[in-house]
Design a protein around this motif. Structure first.
Motif, PDB file in Angstrom:
ATOM      1  N   ILE A 108       2.021 -12.924   7.652  1.00 19.37           N
ATOM      2  CA  ILE A 108       2.419 -11.795   8.652  1.00 19.37           C
ATOM      3  C   ILE A 108       1.810 -10.401   8.003  1.00 19.37           C
ATOM      4  N   VAL A 109       1.103  -9.675   8.716  1.00 17.82           N
ATOM      5  CA  VAL A 109       0.492  -8.513   8.756  1.00 17.82           C
ATOM      6  C   VAL A 109       1.455  -7.573   9.700  1.00 17.82           C
ATOM      7  N   ASP A 110       1.990  -6.521   9.189  1.00 17.09           N
ATOM      8  CA  ASP A 110       2.738  -5.492   9.984  1.00 17.09           C
ATOM      9  C   ASP A 110       1.921  -5.090  11.108  1.00 17.09           C
ATOM     10  N   ASP A 111       2.674  -4.961  12.410  1.00 19.31           N
ATOM     11  CA  ASP A 111       2.100  -4.920  13.737  1.00 19.31           C
ATOM     12  C   ASP A 111       1.256  -3.589  13.656  1.00 19.31           C
ATOM     13  N   ASN A 112       1.761  -2.548  12.984  1.00 16.91           N
ATOM     14  CA  ASN A 112       0.600  -1.287  13.183  1.00 16.91           C
ATOM     15  C   ASN A 112      -0.218  -1.282  11.988  1.00 16.91           C
ATOM     16  N   LEU A 168       0.692  -1.166   0.072  1.00 18.65           N
ATOM     17  CA  LEU A 168      -0.056   0.034   0.024  1.00 18.65           C
ATOM     18  C   LEU A 168       1.063   1.183  -0.144  1.00 18.65           C
ATOM     19  N   ASN A 169       0.643   2.188  -1.082  1.00 18.36           N
ATOM     20  CA  ASN A 169       1.409   3.126  -1.016  1.00 18.36           C
ATOM     21  C   ASN A 169       2.958   2.850  -1.165  1.00 18.36           C
ATOM     22  N   GLU A 170       3.336   1.953  -1.926  1.00 17.13           N
ATOM     23  CA  GLU A 170       4.656   1.383  -2.046  1.00 17.13           C
ATOM     24  C   GLU A 170       5.353   1.098  -0.639  1.00 17.13           C
ATOM     25  N   GLU A 171       4.551   0.747   0.207  1.00 12.76           N
ATOM     26  CA  GLU A 171       5.109   0.159   1.526  1.00 12.76           C
ATOM     27  C   GLU A 171       4.510  -1.422   1.701  1.00 12.76           C
ATOM     28  N   VAL A 172       5.514  -2.156   1.814  1.00  7.63           N
ATOM     29  CA  VAL A 172       4.985  -3.650   2.203  1.00  7.63           C
ATOM     30  C   VAL A 172       4.463  -3.909   3.533  1.00  7.63           C
ATOM     31  N   LEU A 173       3.076  -4.251   3.890  1.00  4.18           N
ATOM     32  CA  LEU A 173       2.550  -4.341   4.613  1.00  4.18           C
ATOM     33  C   LEU A 173       2.076  -5.738   5.488  1.00  4.18           C
ATOM     34  N   GLY A 174       2.121  -6.737   4.307  1.00  3.65           N
ATOM     35  CA  GLY A 174       1.856  -8.181   4.680  1.00  3.65           C
ATOM     36  C   GLY A 174       2.834  -8.976   3.850  1.00  3.65           C
ATOM     37  N   PHE A 175       2.746 -10.194   4.195  1.00  2.00           N
ATOM     38  CA  PHE A 175       3.613 -11.091   3.704  1.00  2.00           C
ATOM     39  C   PHE A 175       2.989 -12.408   3.828  1.00  2.00           C
TER      40      PHE A 175
END
Length: 140
Positions: free
Chosen positions: A79-83, A50-57
């Protein structure tokens, strides 16, 4: 859709996500593994961006089964980023993995989740997973 196959440029972000789950790695290791695993036809590393940031894997594998006509899909890392939790990212990633498994005519998806990750267990149950008999591991 913000979901795509992981690329070498995602290695640092994937490393951060893995560290959030307690899997520390040396710098350069994830990039090396992404390069090796990207050559396999039964393995997919998938990111949510999202917006060129990887937030999940998600790391997804398809394993042939001798007793079944169809492959068995296995999610080994999710994994989804903690935030960024509770924003629907995990749901989208899981549904994407399910669609890949359906395309390959899989009859089931297995996901490994540490016993202490109770929030993740609730998520999987909401997504239609059921608890299954115990797994056993032998460390070599």
């Amino acid at each position: 859709m913000n979901i795509r196959e992981a690329e070498l440029k995602d290695a640092a972000a994937i490393q951060v996500l893995l560290e959030q789950l307690g899997y520390p790695t040396d710098d350069g290791f994830i990039a090396k593994r992404l390069g090796e695993l990207s050559k396999l036809t039964d393995h997919f590393d998938i990111v949510y961006e999202l917006n060129e940031e990887v937030l999940g894997f998600v790391s997804l594998h398809f394993i042939p089964q001798i007793a079944f006509e169809a492959d068995y899909a296995v999610i080994s890392f999710f994994i989804v980023d903690d935030n960024s939790r509770s924003l629907g990212i995990g749901k989208e990633l899981e549904e994407y993995c399910t669609s890949l498994a359906v395309e390959r005519k899989c009859k089931r998806i297995l996901v490994h989740s540490n016993a202490r990750r109770t929030d993740a267990h609730r998520f999987y149950l909401r997504q239609g997973f059921v608890e299954y008999p115990k797994d056993f591991v032998k460390f070599l």
